[in-house]
Design a protein around this motif. Structure first.
Motif, PDB file in Angstrom:
ATOM      1  N   LEU A 185       0.826  -1.212   0.000  1.00 46.28           N
ATOM      2  CA  LEU A 185       0.000   0.000   0.000  1.00 46.28           C
ATOM      3  C   LEU A 185       0.864   1.269   0.000  1.00 46.28           C
ATOM      4  CD1 LEU A 185      -2.768  -1.062   2.592  1.00 46.28           C
ATOM      5  CD2 LEU A 185      -2.568  -1.656   0.186  1.00 46.28           C
ATOM      6  N   LEU A 201       0.145   2.528  17.315  1.00 43.73           N
ATOM      7  CA  LEU A 201       1.454   1.859  17.249  1.00 43.73           C
ATOM      8  C   LEU A 201       2.312   2.268  18.447  1.00 43.73           C
ATOM      9  CD1 LEU A 201       2.222   2.599  13.472  1.00 43.73           C
ATOM     10  CD2 LEU A 201       1.492   0.404  14.408  1.00 43.73           C
ATOM     11  N   ALA A 208       3.692   1.853   1.293  1.00 43.01           N
ATOM     12  CA  ALA A 208       4.336   2.214   2.576  1.00 43.01           C
ATOM     13  C   ALA A 208       5.635   2.947   2.269  1.00 43.01           C
ATOM     14  CB  ALA A 208       4.608   0.961   3.398  1.00 43.01           C
TER      15      ALA A 208
HETATM   16  N1  CAA Z   1       4.104  -0.284   6.651  1.00 41.82           N
HETATM   17  C1  CAA Z   1       4.436  -1.485   6.154  1.00 41.82           C
HETATM   18  N2  CAA Z   1       3.584  -2.329   5.545  1.00 41.82           N
HETATM   19  C2  CAA Z   1       2.312  -1.934   5.435  1.00 41.82           C
HETATM   20  C3  CAA Z   1       1.869  -0.694   5.919  1.00 41.82           C
HETATM   21  C4  CAA Z   1       2.820   0.155   6.550  1.00 41.82           C
HETATM   22  N3  CAA Z   1       2.510   1.382   7.014  1.00 41.82           N
HETATM   23  N4  CAA Z   1       0.548  -0.583   5.674  1.00 41.82           N
HETATM   24  C5  CAA Z   1       0.180  -1.712   5.037  1.00 41.82           C
HETATM   25  N5  CAA Z   1       1.248  -2.525   4.886  1.00 41.82           N
HETATM   26  C6  CAA Z   1       1.270  -3.859   4.264  1.00 41.82           C
HETATM   27  C7  CAA Z   1       0.607  -4.903   5.143  1.00 41.82           C
HETATM   28  O1  CAA Z   1       1.514  -5.395   6.111  1.00 41.82           O
HETATM   29  C8  CAA Z   1       0.212  -5.934   4.121  1.00 41.82           C
HETATM   30  O2  CAA Z   1       1.339  -6.692   3.774  1.00 41.82           O
HETATM   31  P1  CAA Z   1       1.194  -8.336   3.639  1.00 41.82           P
HETATM   32  O3  CAA Z   1       0.231  -8.527   2.488  1.00 41.82           O
HETATM   33  O4  CAA Z   1       2.578  -8.776   3.346  1.00 41.82           O
HETATM   34  O5  CAA Z   1       0.623  -8.799   4.931  1.00 41.82           O
HETATM   35  C9  CAA Z   1      -0.156  -5.101   2.888  1.00 41.82           C
HETATM   36  O6  CAA Z   1       0.474  -3.833   3.079  1.00 41.82           O
HETATM   37  C10 CAA Z   1      -1.638  -4.886   2.758  1.00 41.82           C
HETATM   38  O7  CAA Z   1      -2.106  -4.342   3.987  1.00 41.82           O
HETATM   39  P2  CAA Z   1      -3.387  -4.904   4.786  1.00 41.82           P
HETATM   40  O8  CAA Z   1      -3.533  -6.358   4.549  1.00 41.82           O
HETATM   41  O9  CAA Z   1      -3.261  -4.448   6.187  1.00 41.82           O
HETATM   42  O10 CAA Z   1      -4.529  -4.120   4.006  1.00 41.82           O
HETATM   43  P3  CAA Z   1      -5.987  -3.741   4.568  1.00 41.82           P
HETATM   44  O11 CAA Z   1      -6.725  -3.251   3.378  1.00 41.82           O
HETATM   45  O12 CAA Z   1      -6.560  -4.864   5.344  1.00 41.82           O
HETATM   46  O13 CAA Z   1      -5.747  -2.524   5.597  1.00 41.82           O
HETATM   47  C11 CAA Z   1      -4.795  -0.427   6.318  1.00 41.82           C
HETATM   48  C12 CAA Z   1      -5.279  -1.291   5.126  1.00 41.82           C
HETATM   49  C13 CAA Z   1      -5.990  -0.114   7.224  1.00 41.82           C
HETATM   50  C14 CAA Z   1      -4.208   0.860   5.741  1.00 41.82           C
HETATM   51  C15 CAA Z   1      -3.741  -1.222   7.123  1.00 41.82           C
HETATM   52  O14 CAA Z   1      -2.782  -1.755   6.205  1.00 41.82           O
HETATM   53  C16 CAA Z   1      -3.015  -0.397   8.128  1.00 41.82           C
HETATM   54  O15 CAA Z   1      -3.549  -0.103   9.182  1.00 41.82           O
HETATM   55  N6  CAA Z   1      -1.744  -0.031   7.837  1.00 41.82           N
HETATM   56  C17 CAA Z   1      -0.895   0.716   8.752  1.00 41.82           C
HETATM   57  C18 CAA Z   1      -1.319   2.164   8.845  1.00 41.82           C
HETATM   58  C19 CAA Z   1      -0.459   2.913   9.836  1.00 41.82           C
HETATM   59  O16 CAA Z   1      -0.416   2.588  11.016  1.00 41.82           O
HETATM   60  N7  CAA Z   1       0.272   3.921   9.348  1.00 41.82           N
HETATM   61  C20 CAA Z   1       1.160   4.737  10.179  1.00 41.82           C
HETATM   62  C21 CAA Z   1       2.570   4.240  10.054  1.00 41.82           C
HETATM   63  S1  CAA Z   1       3.672   5.068  11.161  1.00 41.82           S
HETATM   64  C22 CAA Z   1       3.998   6.570  10.438  1.00 41.82           C
HETATM   65  O17 CAA Z   1       3.528   6.873   9.345  1.00 41.82           O
HETATM   66  C23 CAA Z   1       4.907   7.500  11.222  1.00 41.82           C
HETATM   67  C24 CAA Z   1       5.103   8.852  10.659  1.00 41.82           C
HETATM   68  O18 CAA Z   1       4.473   9.801  11.079  1.00 41.82           O
HETATM   69  C25 CAA Z   1       6.108   9.119   9.611  1.00 41.82           C
END
Ligand code: CAA
Length: 257
Positions: A25, A134, A27
């Motif tokens: 997605l 997180l 990332a």
């Molecule tokens: N980092 C790494 N991998 C990620 C990711 C992230 N932020 N978000 C999604 N992915 C990966 C998942 O691990 C998954 O990989 P696998 O297929 O290998 O398992 C793939 O992308 C698809 O994701 P989902 O299966 O989770 O997809 P979904 O449609 O069920 O959910 C989502 C989508 C709600 C966006 C969910 O992926 C999610 O909650 N992601 C994390 C969002 C998050 O917490 N972002 C903040 C990150 S910290 C940050 O950004 C700090 C900053 O201020 C700079």
């Protein structure tokens, strides 16, 4: 140049950057941010490009910073590697950047969209800062740009609960410029870019600078700064051309000089 995490193209005077890590997605790992910022800086230096379109494609904008990359990091490692150095370079880009957001703009994805100058959102776009779930807080502007864009109450709610807002909510609080069907997002963002690309380039850059400056200064300092930039533009050929064209009732032909 070879890119691993982005794709780069152009449409006339508009540079287009596609975030390209579809399996995760989009990332935002450090490699992607580094390629993105380098490309933005290159486009900033390229006189044939006048506006930049940033898109995540037709499924998702970006689901945030790459959690896998950060999971085991220590404070010292993040500090010593200057984790956000590239993000700091991003805010020095002088040309306007328009974000085309489909689907999730979460965490760093929301922060990246907010670091752009305008946002065209799909009806299915979602903006959120879920870092609290997180055990961290936003680190790339989520507590700062979001608060300025949507106000304290809404920003507090989003940052403290992680609750995402819809594209319509984002529009109603002024976070995004327009909401359109997902299949039209890039087209609309491109139209916006092309509109800006036709304007006088020096005036465009100074307009962006002056609007952004309003977030960092008092109103008095901001007004003084705006006046100086206004005077400065009378040293450009484009100011003469713009006003002459108005008098002659024709379209101006701006040269960026
Ligand atoms: N980092 C790494 N991998 C990620 C990711 C992230 N932020 N978000 C999604 N992915 C990966 C998942 O691990 C998954 O990989 P696998 O297929 O290998 O398992 C793939 O992308 C698809 O994701 P989902 O299966 O989770 O997809 P979904 O449609 O069920 O959910 C989502 C989508 C709600 C966006 C969910 O992926 C999610 O909650 N992601 C994390 C969002 C998050 O917490 N972002 C903040 C990150 S910290 C940050 O950004 C700090 C900053 O201020 C700079």
């Amino acid at each position: 140049m070879e890119y691993q995490y982005i794709q780069v193209s152009r449409d006339g005077e508009v540079g287009r950057i596609l975030l390209y890590r579809p399996k995760v997605l989009n990332a935002l790992n450090t490699g992607l941010i580094s390629e993105l910022v380098q490309t933005l800086e290159d486009m900033d230096q390229d006189p044939t490009i006048r506006c930049i379109l940033l898109t995540g494609g037709n499924r998702v904008f970006a689901a945030g910073a790459d959690i896998g990359e950060m999971a085991t990091a220590t404070s010292a490692e993040l500090m010593l590697s200057n984790q956000f150095a590239d993000w700091d370079r991003l805010r020095r880009i002088k040309k306007p950047i328009v974000a085309a957001v489909v689907g999730y703009a979460f965490g760093g994805g929301c922060e990246l969209a907010m670091a752009c100058d305008m946002i065209v959102a799909a009806e299915n776009a979602r903006f959120g800062q879920p870092e609290i779930d997180l055990g961290i807080i936003p680190g790339a502007g989520g507590t700062q740009r979001l608060t300025r864009a949507v106000g304290k109450a809404r920003a507090m709610e989003m940052v403290l609960t992680g609750r995402a807002i819809t594209a319509q909510e984002a529009f109603s609080v002024g976070l995004v410029n327009s909401v359109v069907p997902a299949e039209n997002v890039e087209l609309e963002a491109m139209k916006l870019c092309q509109l800006v690309a036709r304007k006088a380039p020096v005036a465009v850059q100074l307009a962006k600078e002056s609007v952004l400056n309003s977030f960092d200064t008092t109103i008095a300092e901001g007004l003084d700064y705006e006046q100086k930039l206004f005077y400065l533009l009378f040293s450009t050929e484009d100011q003469k051309e713009g006003m002459q064209a108005f008098v002659e009732k024709r379209r101006p032909n701006f040269q960026g000089k």
